[in-house]
Write an enzyme that holds these catalytic residues in place. Structure first.
Site, PDB file in Angstrom:
ATOM      1  N   ASN A 262       0.849   0.783  -5.854  1.00  0.00           N
ATOM      2  CA  ASN A 262      -0.217   1.267  -6.121  1.00  0.00           C
ATOM      3  C   ASN A 262      -1.547   0.247  -6.051  1.00  0.00           C
ATOM      4  O   ASN A 262      -1.176  -0.246  -6.375  1.00  0.00           O
ATOM      5  CB  ASN A 262      -0.966   2.100  -6.741  1.00  0.00           C
ATOM      6  CG  ASN A 262       0.894   3.612  -6.954  1.00  0.00           C
ATOM      7  OD1 ASN A 262       1.090   3.811  -6.274  1.00  0.00           O
ATOM      8  ND2 ASN A 262       0.737   4.056  -8.430  1.00  0.00           N
ATOM      9  N   HIS A 281       1.055  -4.375  -4.609  1.00  0.00           N
ATOM     10  CA  HIS A 281       0.666  -4.658  -2.696  1.00  0.00           C
ATOM     11  C   HIS A 281      -1.148  -5.314  -3.313  1.00  0.00           C
ATOM     12  O   HIS A 281      -1.449  -4.210  -1.829  1.00  0.00           O
ATOM     13  CB  HIS A 281       0.696  -3.107  -2.270  1.00  0.00           C
ATOM     14  CG  HIS A 281       2.097  -2.580  -1.992  1.00  0.00           C
ATOM     15  ND1 HIS A 281       2.701  -2.072  -1.941  1.00  0.00           N
ATOM     16  CD2 HIS A 281       3.262  -3.761  -2.174  1.00  0.00           C
ATOM     17  CE1 HIS A 281       4.370  -1.610  -1.238  1.00  0.00           C
ATOM     18  NE2 HIS A 281       4.248  -3.088  -1.239  1.00  0.00           N
ATOM     19  N   CYS A 289     -12.944 -14.004   2.381  1.00  0.00           N
ATOM     20  CA  CYS A 289     -12.779 -13.867   3.784  1.00  0.00           C
ATOM     21  C   CYS A 289     -11.729 -14.493   4.674  1.00  0.00           C
ATOM     22  O   CYS A 289     -11.390 -15.435   3.517  1.00  0.00           O
ATOM     23  CB  CYS A 289     -14.138 -14.786   3.907  1.00  0.00           C
ATOM     24  SG  CYS A 289     -14.311 -15.710   5.030  1.00  0.00           S
ATOM     25  N   GLY A 397       7.527   7.565 -10.867  1.00  0.00           N
ATOM     26  CA  GLY A 397       7.337   8.106  -9.090  1.00  0.00           C
ATOM     27  C   GLY A 397       6.678   7.015  -8.232  1.00  0.00           C
ATOM     28  O   GLY A 397       6.184   7.304  -6.995  1.00  0.00           O
ATOM     29  N   THR A 398       8.648   6.769  -8.159  1.00  0.00           N
ATOM     30  CA  THR A 398       8.380   5.934  -6.825  1.00  0.00           C
ATOM     31  C   THR A 398      10.254   6.146  -5.847  1.00  0.00           C
ATOM     32  O   THR A 398      11.269   6.059  -7.346  1.00  0.00           O
ATOM     33  CB  THR A 398       8.009   4.388  -6.047  1.00  0.00           C
ATOM     34  OG1 THR A 398       9.000   3.778  -5.337  1.00  0.00           O
ATOM     35  CG2 THR A 398       8.918   3.848  -7.877  1.00  0.00           C
TER      36      THR A 398
HETATM   37 ZN   LIG Z   1     -16.027 -16.906   4.704  1.00  0.00          ZN
END
Ligand SMILES: [Zn+2]
Length: 483
Positions: A262, A281, A289, A397-398
């Site tokens: 999750n 994940h 960035c 739950g998966t």
């Molecule tokens: Zn940057």
């Protein structure tokens, strides 16, 4: 007649057959019985030279095997093994091995290959309709191979009492969680169909909704992700009783690691310690960035996310502005005064700002996109830390369909007990104890039986009916008894 002999049928498979041969190549002598898969490869090789057609056929076979079929439905259909027959056949295969198993069954004429396929959870595919029985050998070979690779259920753990005692005595529990532990909070599984998000994606003209989480598409056009991000942004810090249960395991010194699929970061809100939590994940907790890797708390880009506006990197913008004066001098090198320069830059400033922002790097929330590596911590923790310590695995739950998280259970020592808690059964893994129903209800009932107090506002004193499912020794359904 031995399988594979005297058949006119040209098997449409290539890649899966080669896979199976590779797996068995260490022991060539064992390849005497059911070698339809190998025959298939040979014949394929002899008539090879084509290519694209075969590729289509391969994916067809893979589909047949990978389809997560409703087992009850397969075993209930015409010409299929019953569940009891299937269980007995699988047991027999493990006991006597592949060669003898085939000799006793298909070669002895006791059962057709077509029917035997169903014992391994394979529904005979439509494109083999009306074909002679040996057309099913390659598929059967694959099914048997898949069965033999599975972890074998440990026979000593079957009952809810066993589950209770495992929880009681285990000290290093791995908890593997998925979307099912958050659905009671109204958080939809955004990767499943039928959610509002998905219809919105259709409006964006995406052929596959997963494209929105495709890293190359994000680099190309981040506005697609940003236009739907607000719908997958966790809107609450409220966690479920199942989250509280994992926290309880931690408080009792029993939690080794919580691997979660999750991205809602609710484990964090429930108080799972960062060192015990692997967000496989990623999560929305931070953003990075894509150009300079500058990392910020997601709160900083929260308003952009909410507004559906592509968030740009502050550090990139700062750097661009540091360089900017140089460009400006060049632009006004016709001897204009400093005062004029200042005025000019003041007049231009709004345009410049927009321009600066437009070329600055895009901020990407640190959820893992398709095409990106999983966080390194995932592998390090699993292999270097957990594998030798774990004494119980709890999958909650998966359906364990998304790799590589789905591979976790296969990596762990096979003698470590594994229990499964979810709404739907998971047919491709043999857990020792399956507990089916609402996750919150099941963990609450387990806590009651262990004698632990699970504190959570959603936990009620419901009476829960626990039933052994027909045809199984270790699969239970949990249901709240309506008063
Ligand atoms: Zn940057």
């Amino acid at each position: 007649m031995a399988p594979g002999e005297g058949t006119k049928w040209e098997p449409p498979l290539k890649a899966p057959a080669i896979e199976i041969i590779d797996l068995e190549s260490e022991d060539e002598s064992a390849n005497k019985g059911l070698n339809a898969a190998e025959d298939a490869k040979d014949r394929d090789a002899s008539t090879d030279g084509s290519g694209s057609e075969d590729d289509n056929e391969d994916s067809l076979w893979e589909e047949v095997l990978n389809e997560d079929e409703d087992q009850a439905e397969i075993h209930g259909s015409d010409g299929a093994c019953t569940l009891e027959e299937a269980q007995a056949l699988r047991k027999r295969l493990r006991l006597v091995g592949e060669d003898r198993f085939i000799a006793e069954t298909v070669e002895a004429g006791i059962i057709t290959a077509k029917k035997l396929c169903t014992a391994f959870g394979i529904r005979p595919p439509f494109f083999l309709d009306g074909q002679p029985d040996d057309a099913f050998y390659p598929l059967l070979g694959l099914g048997i191979c898949r069965e033999l690779q599975k972890r074998v259920k440990l026979p000593q753990y079957n009952t809810i009492d066993d589950a209770v005692s495992l929880l009681n005595k285990s000290k290093n529990i791995i908890v593997l969680t998925g979307a099912g532990i958050s659905t009671s909070l109204g958080i939809p599984d955004f990767r499943s169909k039928g959610t509002g998000l998905y219809s919105q994606l259709e409006n964006l003209g995406l052929s596959d909704p997963q494209e929105v989480f495709d890293i190359s598409l994000f680099r190309e056009d981040p506005s697609i992700f940003y236009s739907v991000a607000k719908d997958i942004l966790p809107s609450s810090t409220k966690f479920s009783p199942t989250h509280a249960f994992i926290r309880l395991l931690q408080d009792k010194g029993k939690l080794l690691t919580n691997f979660t699929q999750n991205i809602d970061n609710l484990e964090g809100h429930a108080g799972i310690l960062p060192e015990k939590l692997i967000q496989c994940h990623g999560s929305f907790a931070t953003a990075t960035c894509i150009e300079c890797k500058y990392k910020v708390d997601c709160q900083k880009i929260y308003y952009d996310l909410k507004a559906g506006k592509v968030a740009r990197c502050d550090q990139c913008i700062r750097k661009i502005r540091e360089v900017k004066p140089g460009f400006k001098r060049k632009r006004s090198s016709n001897g204009s005064t400093g005062a004029r320069k200042k005025r000019q830059s003041y007049e231009d400033s709004t345009d410049d700002e927009d321009e600066d922002i437009a070329v600055a790097g895009v901020m990407k929330p640190d959820i893992t996109f398709f095409g990106e590596d999983l966080p390194k911590r995932f592998h390090d923790r699993l292999i270097d830390h957990d594998r030798d310590k774990v004494d119980l695995v709890l999958v909650i739950g998966t359906s364990l369909k998304v790799a590589p998280v789905s591979e976790v259970v296969g990596v762990l020592p096979r003698d470590v007990p594994q229990m499964y808690i979810s709404r739907e059964p998971c047919s491709h893994v043999d857990f020792d104890i399956d507990m089916l129903g609402d996750c919150d209800t099941i963990v609450t009932e387990l806590c009651r039986r262990v004698g632990w107090e699970l504190q959570h506002e959603m936990v009620r004193e419901d009476k829960v009916d626990v039933k052994l499912q027909d045809g199984y020794d270790s699969r239970y359904s949990f249901q709240i008894v309506q008063a």
